[in-house]
Scaffold this motif. Structure first.
Motif, PDB file in Angstrom:
ATOM      1  N   ARG A  53      94.730  -9.502  13.968  1.00  0.00           N
ATOM      2  CA  ARG A  53      95.557  -9.148  15.124  1.00  0.00           C
ATOM      3  C   ARG A  53      95.015  -7.920  15.847  1.00  0.00           C
ATOM      4  N   ARG A  54      94.524  -6.916  15.077  1.00  0.00           N
ATOM      5  CA  ARG A  54      93.938  -5.739  15.715  1.00  0.00           C
ATOM      6  C   ARG A  54      92.669  -6.123  16.476  1.00  0.00           C
ATOM      7  N   GLN A  55      91.908  -7.046  15.934  1.00  0.00           N
ATOM      8  CA  GLN A  55      90.719  -7.529  16.642  1.00  0.00           C
ATOM      9  C   GLN A  55      91.120  -8.193  17.952  1.00  0.00           C
ATOM     10  N   ASP A  56      92.193  -8.995  17.913  1.00  0.00           N
ATOM     11  CA  ASP A  56      92.688  -9.647  19.129  1.00  0.00           C
ATOM     12  C   ASP A  56      93.107  -8.613  20.177  1.00  0.00           C
ATOM     13  N   GLN A  57      93.755  -7.540  19.716  1.00  0.00           N
ATOM     14  CA  GLN A  57      94.214  -6.504  20.636  1.00  0.00           C
ATOM     15  C   GLN A  57      93.033  -5.808  21.318  1.00  0.00           C
ATOM     16  N   LEU A  58      92.016  -5.477  20.528  1.00  0.00           N
ATOM     17  CA  LEU A  58      90.850  -4.803  21.087  1.00  0.00           C
ATOM     18  C   LEU A  58      90.091  -5.717  22.045  1.00  0.00           C
ATOM     19  N   MET A  59      90.004  -6.977  21.690  1.00  0.00           N
ATOM     20  CA  MET A  59      89.298  -7.928  22.553  1.00  0.00           C
ATOM     21  C   MET A  59      90.056  -8.140  23.864  1.00  0.00           C
ATOM     22  N   ALA A  60      91.385  -8.158  23.797  1.00  0.00           N
ATOM     23  CA  ALA A  60      92.189  -8.310  25.002  1.00  0.00           C
ATOM     24  C   ALA A  60      92.002  -7.095  25.916  1.00  0.00           C
ATOM     25  N   PHE A  61      91.944  -5.896  25.311  1.00  0.00           N
ATOM     26  CA  PHE A  61      91.748  -4.690  26.113  1.00  0.00           C
ATOM     27  C   PHE A  61      90.361  -4.697  26.739  1.00  0.00           C
ATOM     28  N   ASP A  62      89.369  -5.125  25.968  1.00  0.00           N
ATOM     29  CA  ASP A  62      88.007  -5.228  26.500  1.00  0.00           C
ATOM     30  C   ASP A  62      87.945  -6.240  27.640  1.00  0.00           C
ATOM     31  N   ARG A  63      88.709  -7.324  27.505  1.00  0.00           N
ATOM     32  CA  ARG A  63      88.747  -8.338  28.560  1.00  0.00           C
ATOM     33  C   ARG A  63      89.299  -7.740  29.858  1.00  0.00           C
ATOM     34  N   LEU A  64      90.361  -6.919  29.739  1.00  0.00           N
ATOM     35  CA  LEU A  64      90.938  -6.275  30.921  1.00  0.00           C
ATOM     36  C   LEU A  64      89.940  -5.319  31.558  1.00  0.00           C
ATOM     37  N   MET A 117      86.496   2.692  10.272  1.00  0.00           N
ATOM     38  CA  MET A 117      86.706   1.264  10.081  1.00  0.00           C
ATOM     39  C   MET A 117      85.925   0.487  11.139  1.00  0.00           C
ATOM     40  N   THR A 118      85.140  -0.493  10.684  1.00  0.00           N
ATOM     41  CA  THR A 118      84.382  -1.321  11.621  1.00  0.00           C
ATOM     42  C   THR A 118      85.256  -2.436  12.160  1.00  0.00           C
ATOM     43  N   PHE A 119      84.775  -3.086  13.213  1.00  0.00           N
ATOM     44  CA  PHE A 119      85.536  -4.162  13.838  1.00  0.00           C
ATOM     45  C   PHE A 119      85.842  -5.270  12.839  1.00  0.00           C
ATOM     46  N   ASN A 120      84.858  -5.644  12.016  1.00  0.00           N
ATOM     47  CA  ASN A 120      85.037  -6.733  11.065  1.00  0.00           C
ATOM     48  C   ASN A 120      86.017  -6.383   9.943  1.00  0.00           C
ATOM     49  N   GLU A 121      86.229  -5.091   9.715  1.00  0.00           N
ATOM     50  CA  GLU A 121      87.161  -4.665   8.672  1.00  0.00           C
ATOM     51  C   GLU A 121      88.608  -4.642   9.167  1.00  0.00           C
ATOM     52  N   MET A 122      88.786  -4.795  10.475  1.00  0.00           N
ATOM     53  CA  MET A 122      90.130  -4.765  11.056  1.00  0.00           C
ATOM     54  C   MET A 122      90.854  -6.075  10.815  1.00  0.00           C
TER      55      MET A 122
END
Length: 284
Positions: free
Chosen positions: A9-20, A1-6
């Motif tokens: 909310r899952r995109q928000d979670q991954l972006m928050a983790f990347d931010r950390l 699954m690609t990022f755009n297919e998520m």
């Protein structure tokens, strides 16, 4: 699954983790305190954060739980960052075991998949039957033995608090099939251990007791009580901590009432304190 297919909310979670992860990189490079930290220096802080999370869970304070989870997640990212900085050509013998957060997450994902053959299948793709919690635990212990554990009890951390350790030991023994059949048998064991403990001294006399023997029997009694608690689905650590908190609140009520009446606890009789204690019991 690609990022755009998520899902969003899952995109928000991954972006928050990347931010950390990004902030961790920046702090490790630019902050004097963060640059100085090692795994060893963070260890006691991580333990403290874990206990703070435990307190928040006991209080069922979701706001605090969210905050403490964030603190612990920061520590996990911090450890992985430190490990990733070990130079591959370093003379440090641990250099060949360097890792980063991707290795950590992929490692736990692989472990979860391999230890849930009733969901993902075994190494040959066959689903293993596990329809109950006990079957899942039994399969889990057998898989860990295949992975190299020499003992079912080998996975119990030596530094666990004794009460928690007792329950984990018993749970793991049960996973290997070593357990009582009925809770009545366990209660009989509790009564047996109580009698053996009582036999070490006469509570109504001042006879000198053998402290080492009495301590051993008391330990056996506690272990059997933990075992019974497990059989009736009570977590002994949680039960004792709730009693601790209850006692603290009641005792603090005595202190508050004493101050309100211009008294000091040291000058009060036990009977006077009992009056306030009984009042506190009505509310706590």
């Amino acid at each position: 699954m690609t990022f755009n297919e998520m899902t969003p909310r899952r995109q928000d979670q991954l972006m928050a983790f990347d931010r950390l992860l990004t902030i961790m990189d920046e702090l490790r490079e630019r902050c004097p305190w963060d640059r100085k930290q090692t795994m060893d220096s963070l260890r006691h802080l991580t333990i403290e954060e874990t206990y703070e999370l435990s307190d928040a869970i006991m209080e069922n304070d979701l706001s605090e739980i969210r905050k403490e989870l964030g603190d612990i997640q920061l520590h996990l990212v911090f450890y992985a960052k430190i490990a990733s900085e070990i130079a591959a050509d370093s003379s440090d013998p641990s250099a060949t075991n360097r890792f980063d957060m991707a290795d950590v997450l992929n490692g736990v994902c692989e472990k979860l998949i391999s230890r849930h053959p009733h969901i993902y299948g075994d190494s040959e793709g066959r689903l293993v039957i596990a329809e109950t919690e006990d079957q899942v635990k039994a399969n889990w212990e057998q898989l860990k033995l295949k992975e190299g554990n020499k003992s079912v009890l080998g996975g119990v951390p030596g530094s666990l608090p004794a009460l928690v350790k007792a329950m984990r030991i018993q749970e793991k023994a049960r996973g290997a099939g070593f357990d009582w059949d009925e809770k009545q048998q366990v209660w009989q064991k509790v009564e047996e251990e109580m009698e053996e403990f009582k036999a070490e001294f006469n509570a109504e006399s001042n006879t000198v007791i053998d402290h080492q023997r009495a301590e051993g029997e008391f330990g056996d009694l506690l272990f059997s009580l933990v075992n019974y608690a497990r059989f009736i689905d009570i977590n002994p650590e949680t039960a004792l901590e709730r009693t601790n908190k209850k006692f603290i609140k009641r005792f603090q009520y005595i202190e508050e009432q004493a101050r309100a009446n211009g008294k000091a606890l040291i000058d009060m009789t036990l009977a006077e304190m009992d009056v306030y204690w009984n009042e506190a019991k009505k509310d706590v």
